[in-house]
Write an enzyme that holds these catalytic residues in place. Structure first.
Site, mmCIF file in Angstrom:
data_model
loop_
_atom_site.group_PDB
_atom_site.id
_atom_site.type_symbol
_atom_site.label_atom_id
_atom_site.label_comp_id
_atom_site.label_asym_id
_atom_site.label_seq_id
_atom_site.Cartn_x
_atom_site.Cartn_y
_atom_site.Cartn_z
ATOM 1 N N HIS A 50 -1.650 2.405 32.545
ATOM 2 C CA HIS A 50 -2.932 1.860 33.007
ATOM 3 C C HIS A 50 -3.364 0.725 32.094
ATOM 4 O O HIS A 50 -2.798 0.538 31.005
ATOM 5 C CB HIS A 50 -4.002 2.959 32.982
ATOM 6 N N HIS A 132 -4.197 -4.920 27.327
ATOM 7 C CA HIS A 132 -2.809 -4.517 27.066
ATOM 8 C C HIS A 132 -2.535 -3.197 27.768
ATOM 9 O O HIS A 132 -3.418 -2.342 27.858
ATOM 10 C CB HIS A 132 -2.557 -4.358 25.560
HETATM 11 P P1 ATP Z 1 -3.945 9.865 22.567
HETATM 12 O O1 ATP Z 1 -5.179 9.321 21.885
HETATM 13 O O2 ATP Z 1 -4.040 11.318 22.868
HETATM 14 O O3 ATP Z 1 -2.708 9.489 21.884
HETATM 15 P P2 ATP Z 1 -4.608 7.925 24.593
HETATM 16 O O4 ATP Z 1 -4.923 6.950 23.495
HETATM 17 O O5 ATP Z 1 -3.822 7.431 25.747
HETATM 18 O O6 ATP Z 1 -3.860 9.182 24.018
HETATM 19 P P3 ATP Z 1 -7.400 8.217 24.729
HETATM 20 O O7 ATP Z 1 -7.513 8.123 23.252
HETATM 21 O O8 ATP Z 1 -8.273 9.178 25.452
HETATM 22 O O9 ATP Z 1 -5.946 8.532 25.181
HETATM 23 O O10 ATP Z 1 -7.678 6.750 25.280
HETATM 24 C C1 ATP Z 1 -7.757 6.464 26.655
HETATM 25 C C2 ATP Z 1 -7.562 4.972 26.846
HETATM 26 O O11 ATP Z 1 -8.580 4.245 26.158
HETATM 27 C C3 ATP Z 1 -6.248 4.453 26.272
HETATM 28 O O12 ATP Z 1 -5.842 3.343 27.059
HETATM 29 C C4 ATP Z 1 -6.622 3.970 24.895
HETATM 30 O O13 ATP Z 1 -5.783 2.923 24.443
HETATM 31 C C5 ATP Z 1 -8.019 3.442 25.134
HETATM 32 N N1 ATP Z 1 -8.865 3.572 23.952
HETATM 33 C C6 ATP Z 1 -8.980 4.666 23.168
HETATM 34 N N2 ATP Z 1 -9.878 4.457 22.197
HETATM 35 C C7 ATP Z 1 -10.356 3.199 22.370
HETATM 36 C C8 ATP Z 1 -11.309 2.403 21.694
HETATM 37 N N3 ATP Z 1 -11.995 2.825 20.640
HETATM 38 N N4 ATP Z 1 -11.541 1.157 22.179
HETATM 39 C C9 ATP Z 1 -10.889 0.694 23.241
HETATM 40 N N5 ATP Z 1 -9.968 1.400 23.933
HETATM 41 C C10 ATP Z 1 -9.706 2.629 23.498
#
Ligand code: ATP
Ligand code: MG
Length: 181
Positions: A50, A132
């Site tokens: 995504h 990204h």
């Molecule tokens: P995990 O953290 O369990 O490794 P993940 O990063 O895919 O998995 P989430 O942390 O819930 O899951 O993040 C969901 C989405 O939001 C992902 O695309 C992640 O890159 C993005 N994301 C997470 N934290 C932030 C942030 N602080 N700012 C912008 N985007 C974020």
């Protein structure tokens, strides 16, 4: 299975995103395999690919209702993106696919979402937006790699709940907002 307790009862970890159709997902997944061959790491599962638009983090249930009922359609016409720029971040070992050229409609969509969230006093990560698609985790990176561009026809945005689990986050699309044709 490990589960991270939400910081507040009934809270969910939320983000707005673009979710690829099957053709785009397959193309992104092929690029993920190509980058994996060069840079190693752990590939994202195809069904999780995504583009995050705006990250909200833990949102209490009452604010989730506001999001579901109150976020308005956005008057940005459907548009095309070309994901043609692979990249690697040393600080978090992520391999990704992004855009070599900024996209005005994408930036307008992100800004319109941020405006709506701000008007409703819903917090979000307001750091500068870097579009990204994460393809590799725990990657060692390496030399610059050339990739075939992946075309993505954007006709909607979605609200997604993220459920952290031991095999990586699981995502659930909660709502969809179509863009005008
Ligand atoms: P995990 O953290 O369990 O490794 P993940 O990063 O895919 O998995 P989430 O942390 O819930 O899951 O993040 C969901 C989405 O939001 C992902 O695309 C992640 O890159 C993005 N994301 C997470 N934290 C932030 C942030 N602080 N700012 C912008 N985007 C974020
Ligand atoms: Mg994360």
């Amino acid at each position: 299975m490990t589960e991270t307790a939400p910081t507040q009862a009934g809270a969910r970890r939320l983000f707005f995103a673009l979710w690829p159709d099957a053709t785009t997902r397959d193309a992104l997944n092929r690029t993920g395999l190509w980058l994996f061959r060069h840079w190693g790491g752990r590939r994202m599962r195809a069904d999780t690919l995504h583009l995050t638009l705006s990250f909200l983090g833990d949102v209490p249930a009452a604010q989730l209702d506001v999001l579901l009922l109150d976020i308005q359609a956005i008057a940005i016409k459907r548009f095309e993106l070309s994901f043609d720029r692979p990249g690697y971040w040393l600080h978090n070992h992520i391999g990704w696919l992004g855009l070599s050229q900024p996209s005005a409609p994408l930036e307008a969509l992100v800004q319109a979402l941020r405006d709506q969230l701000g008007e409703r006093a819903i917090p979000f990560d307001n750091r500068p937006y870097t579009p990204h698609v994460t393809l590799l985790r725990k990657s060692h990176g390496g030399k610059t790699v050339a990739c075939l561009p992946v075309r993505w026809s954007v006709d909607e945005f979605v609200l997604v709940a993220s459920d952290p689990q031991s095999d990586g986050a699981h995502y659930e699309v909660l709502e969809r907002w179509p863009l005008p044709g």
